[in-house]
Design a protein around this motif. Structure first.
Motif, PDB file in Angstrom:
ATOM      1  N   LYS A 139       0.834  -1.208   0.000  1.00 27.09           N
ATOM      2  CA  LYS A 139       0.000   0.000   0.000  1.00 27.09           C
ATOM      3  C   LYS A 139       0.866   1.255   0.000  1.00 27.09           C
ATOM      4  N   ILE A 140       1.904   1.238   0.859  1.00 31.25           N
ATOM      5  CA  ILE A 140       2.792   2.401   0.961  1.00 31.25           C
ATOM      6  C   ILE A 140       3.528   2.638  -0.344  1.00 31.25           C
ATOM      7  N   SER A 141       3.925   1.561  -1.000  1.00 27.10           N
ATOM      8  CA  SER A 141       4.633   1.692  -2.285  1.00 27.10           C
ATOM      9  C   SER A 141       3.766   2.394  -3.324  1.00 27.10           C
ATOM     10  N   ILE A 142       2.493   2.014  -3.405  1.00 26.79           N
ATOM     11  CA  ILE A 142       1.570   2.646  -4.361  1.00 26.79           C
ATOM     12  C   ILE A 142       1.342   4.114  -3.994  1.00 26.79           C
ATOM     13  N   ILE A 143       1.165   4.375  -2.695  1.00 28.25           N
ATOM     14  CA  ILE A 143       0.924   5.744  -2.239  1.00 28.25           C
ATOM     15  C   ILE A 143       2.138   6.628  -2.497  1.00 28.25           C
ATOM     16  N   ARG A 144       3.343   6.094  -2.255  1.00 32.48           N
ATOM     17  CA  ARG A 144       4.566   6.882  -2.483  1.00 32.48           C
ATOM     18  C   ARG A 144       4.706   7.278  -3.947  1.00 32.48           C
ATOM     19  N   LEU A 145       4.375   6.359  -4.839  1.00 35.46           N
ATOM     20  CA  LEU A 145       4.433   6.667  -6.270  1.00 35.46           C
ATOM     21  C   LEU A 145       3.479   7.810  -6.595  1.00 35.46           C
ATOM     22  N   ALA A 146       2.275   7.748  -6.059  1.00 36.78           N
ATOM     23  CA  ALA A 146       1.287   8.805  -6.293  1.00 36.78           C
ATOM     24  C   ALA A 146       1.742  10.132  -5.688  1.00 36.78           C
ATOM     25  N   LEU A 147       2.385  10.076  -4.502  1.00 36.52           N
ATOM     26  CA  LEU A 147       2.907  11.285  -3.865  1.00 36.52           C
ATOM     27  C   LEU A 147       3.997  11.931  -4.709  1.00 36.52           C
ATOM     28  N   ASN A 148       4.923  11.110  -5.176  1.00 36.35           N
ATOM     29  CA  ASN A 148       6.052  11.632  -5.960  1.00 36.35           C
ATOM     30  C   ASN A 148       5.619  12.197  -7.302  1.00 36.35           C
ATOM     31  N   GLU A 149       4.628  11.546  -7.920  1.00 37.08           N
ATOM     32  CA  GLU A 149       4.193  11.967  -9.259  1.00 37.08           C
ATOM     33  C   GLU A 149       2.991  12.911  -9.218  1.00 37.08           C
TER      34      GLU A 149
END
Length: 323
Positions: A139-149
């Motif tokens: 979940k955190i991996s998906i959220i981090r991608l969305a945060l960065n992009e």
């Protein structure tokens, strides 16, 4: 992730002749105000920063300046490395963590590095739960991608009424607080900022839709303000065997020894299912002395629990074959 961010800014400034604050903010997914606060910290560490005004302006380090090993003392490096250990997986990818660790370690001699390694081995930080049925890291991996992009996220969320609802949000901050992961986001369904608990999120999907970042409120400020209005003190009588558990919920100053086997506890309480659940989990060795309405509510809940076990469980067992 402030330490990692400041180190990244220093490395970028050493590699680039000049960079705008806006570009740094976009690269690091923070506000321009945060970048300027970080720059002040860097200046306070003794690194000469120059800022240029105007359309061609930006931030740079004084020409020909080199970071020398005297900039950070051994004690400074220990603090930095311990900070990175606190921020390690699942927040930082392993490659990011290792890369930053190596940059910091390069500031030390071999002898100093051995001393620092011994120091770090005295501290172990593991924020993962003992038992987990959910893939929080994914979940955190998906959220981090969305945060960065800066991409919109969609997911299903279990609300306080245990109803599943689809949400579309602008993600802003990942937060770890008291054993739980949260996400601060702007909810497009509610047109307001919300705090979502990751354990209640499912089917998280990043979209291809970018959003324009807006200023987010202070994390948990409204929640904490609301909780302070609801909290009141209750008085508990507990057996000494519960002392270690009760310290998870209150300060030592709120606990008074009554005799060799019992303690009086001034306990912070909110009149909701969660708080009653805490008291019930302490079992028969904890009794609420006051206020009276809390004691009566505990009696009712305990009686319902006993009735449920005597009647419902027996009925279920007789109707269904459980192996």
């Amino acid at each position: 992730m402030k330490i990692n961010r400041i180190i990244t800014i220093i490395m970028v400034l050493l590699q680039r002749e000049k960079i705008s604050g806006k570009e740094l903010a976009e690269k690091l997914n923070v506000s321009l105000r945060t970048i300027y606060r970080d720059i002040q910290v860097i200046e306070g560490a003794g690194i000469p920063i120059i800022t240029y005004q105007g359309s061609a302006g930006g931030i740079s380090i004084l020409k020909n300046y080199k970071v020398n090993k005297g900039l950070f003392t051994k004690e400074d490096v220990v603090v930095l490395l311990k900070g990175l250990n606190l921020l390690s997986s699942p927040v930082l990818k392993e490659s990011e963590n290792l890369r930053t660790l190596e940059k910091i370690k390069s500031l030390l001699s071999e002898q100093e590095l051995d001393e620092v390694t011994n120091n770090l081995n005295q501290l172990i930080v593991d924020i993962s739960p003992w038992f987990s049925k959910q893939n929080i890291n994914k979940k955190i991996s998906i959220i981090r991608l969305a945060l960065n992009e800066q991409l919109l996220l969609s997911f299903d969320y279990l609300n306080v009424k245990n109803k599943q609802a689809s949400r579309l949000i602008e993600p802003y901050k990942l937060i770890f607080k008291e054993k739980q992961w949260y996400l601060q986001a702007f909810c497009l369904n509610r047109n307001d900022f919300r705090i979502f608990k990751l354990s209640k999120m499912s089917n998280i999907r990043e979209t291809n839709t970018k959003f324009i970042s807006q200023t987010s409120p202070e994390v948990f400020s409204l929640f904490e303000k609301d909780m302070k209005k609801k909290i009141f003190k209750i008085k508990l009588l507990i057996d000494e065997s519960l002392l270690d558990r009760i310290l998870d919920f209150c300060d030592k100053k709120d606990i008074k020894k009554l005799n060799e086997q019992q303690y009086l506890v001034n306990f912070n309480f909110i009149d909701d299912d969660y708080s009653y659940g805490i008291l019930l989990s302490l079992g028969h060795k904890c009794i609420c002395l006051e206020p009276e309405h809390i004691r009566h509510e505990m009696v009712e809940r305990a009686e319902k629990l006993v009735k449920s076990y005597k009647k419902s469980a027996n009925s279920f067992m007789s109707n269904y074959s459980i192996k």
